[in-house]
Design a protein around this motif. Structure first.
Motif, short mmCIF file in Angstrom:
data_model
loop_
_atom_site.label_atom_id
_atom_site.label_comp_id
_atom_site.label_asym_id
_atom_site.label_seq_id
_atom_site.Cartn_x
_atom_site.Cartn_y
_atom_site.Cartn_z
N ASN A 1 -1.48 90.04 -42.83
CA ASN A 1 -1.09 91.46 -42.61
C ASN A 1 -2.31 91.18 -41.14
O ASN A 1 -1.71 91.73 -39.87
N GLU B 1 -4.63 93.45 -52.10
CA GLU B 1 -5.74 92.78 -51.13
C GLU B 1 -5.44 91.49 -50.36
O GLU B 1 -5.40 91.78 -48.94
N LEU B 2 -5.02 90.82 -50.71
CA LEU B 2 -4.13 89.52 -49.46
C LEU B 2 -3.35 90.15 -48.74
O LEU B 2 -3.13 89.68 -47.22
N VAL B 3 -2.39 91.42 -49.53
CA VAL B 3 -1.67 91.33 -48.02
C VAL B 3 -2.06 92.49 -47.43
O VAL B 3 -1.55 91.96 -45.82
N ASP B 4 -2.78 93.09 -46.89
CA ASP B 4 -4.07 93.48 -46.12
C ASP B 4 -5.24 92.81 -45.39
O ASP B 4 -5.18 92.92 -44.63
N ARG B 5 -4.47 91.39 -45.77
CA ARG B 5 -5.96 90.40 -45.07
C ARG B 5 -5.20 88.88 -44.61
O ARG B 5 -4.77 89.44 -43.55
#
Lengths: 60, 259
Positions: A23, A16-20
């Motif tokens: 990124n 989830e952190l990668v996506d927010r």
């Protein structure tokens, strides 16, 4: 009655952190900015960590 | 003028409207990405940045690039960044910054707020009173196929039938997801569809087939209810829907306005 409120760590995975965090969100560029995390770099970093992966497409 | 001690930089988390006591209090106990706390609000005008001191040994450009390869470090730091933004968001509307924005001097930060004032003001207006909800759809792995063919010709026919089925299912899935996104958009102010994450990244057996984010009113539950409905409707076909959040509105900032 006590209710277990999940901690941030329980609720949020690195995915989830990668996506927010990693990124999206505003990127400020300019001479006075010292360091800005590069998205491609982040995925490269994760690619290195995922040693079992033979092919991994970079984010679009 | 506030000057940081040598080898310290200022890490930015996000931008809020004029500095207020609630926001200040919401961040003063937090450790931040550097772990040492000391978060402050910078800026005395109509905008303020949430910033915290970090060691340049850890967050300087070269050091940061190396640390991005350290999954444990990255996970801790990204979580800390998210935590700051979530706490701020409880107190006020916030424009999230992406991970990794480090500045040498607080003067630089104030100058940035001035230079990008209109863009930040517009971004804040867009997200005030709203939250981001994440919606993902997952497809269960295909079950094993038919019994092995008895002859070469039968095998080829099986292969062709399997391909046709797969193509039809793929079209059907695309239509289902397009329809789901359209229904969710009706219950949101805005929505974006991002690339699904591959299995190598998620570590899951099922496949992520939808990776979307929607901007909704802070107390609006219509989208959440719709996701539950979608999940109910499609679960027997092995398609699951889930909603996460509320998130700070990472996906709803106009990056072009800040370039």
């Amino acid at each position: 009655m006590s209710v277990h409120a999940p901690t941030l760590q329980e609720r949020v995975t690195l995915i989830e952190l990668v996506d927010r965090v990693l990124n999206t969100g505003v990127v400020l560029t300019g001479d006075i900015t010292l360091a800005v995390a590069d998205v491609d770099l982040v995925y490269l970093g994760l690619r290195v960590l995922l040693s079992s992966v033979s092919t991994l497409e970079a984010a679009a | 003028m506030i000057a940081a001690p040598a080898a310290t930089g200022w890490y930015l988390y996000g931008v809020v409207g004029a500095a207020d006591e609630r926001v200040r209090r919401s961040v003063e106990q937090l450790h931040g990405v550097g772990g040492a706390g000391g978060l402050v609000l910078v800026g005395g005008g109509s905008l303020a940045a949430v910033a915290g001191p970090v060691s340049l040994h850890e967050f300087g450009e070269e050091a940061l690039r190396e640390r991005l390869n350290d999954r444990d470090w990255l996970e801790r730091a990204a979580l800390a960044h998210e935590e700051v933004l979530e706490r701020v968001a409880e107190a006020a509307a916030v424009v999230p910054l992406r991970f990794g924005s480090v500045h040498l001097r607080l003067d630089d930060v104030e100058a940035l707020l001035d230079a990008r004032g209109p863009a930040f003001a517009a971004a804040l207006a867009r997200v005030t009173g709203r939250v981001e909800l994440g919606v993902k759809a997952w497809l269960e792995p295909r079950r094993a196929g038919a019994a092995p063919a008895s002859s070469g010709r039968a095998y080829l026919e099986q292969l062709r039938d399997a391909r046709r089925r797969a193509a039809a299912e793929s079209r059907e899935l695309a239509a289902t997801l397009a329809s789901a996104h359209a229904r969710l958009l009706e219950r949101a102010e805005e929505g974006v569809v991002n690339p699904p994450q591959p299995r190598e990244l998620t570590g899951r057996e099922d496949e992520m087939v939808l990776n979307a984010a929607y901007l909704v009113g802070a107390r609006d539950e219509a989208l959440i209810l719709e996701v539950a409905e979608l999940d109910d409707r499609h679960r027997r076909d092995g398609l699951r829907f889930e909603v996460t959040g509320p998130w700070p509105p990472y996906n709803f900032v106009d990056q072009g306005a800040f370039a």
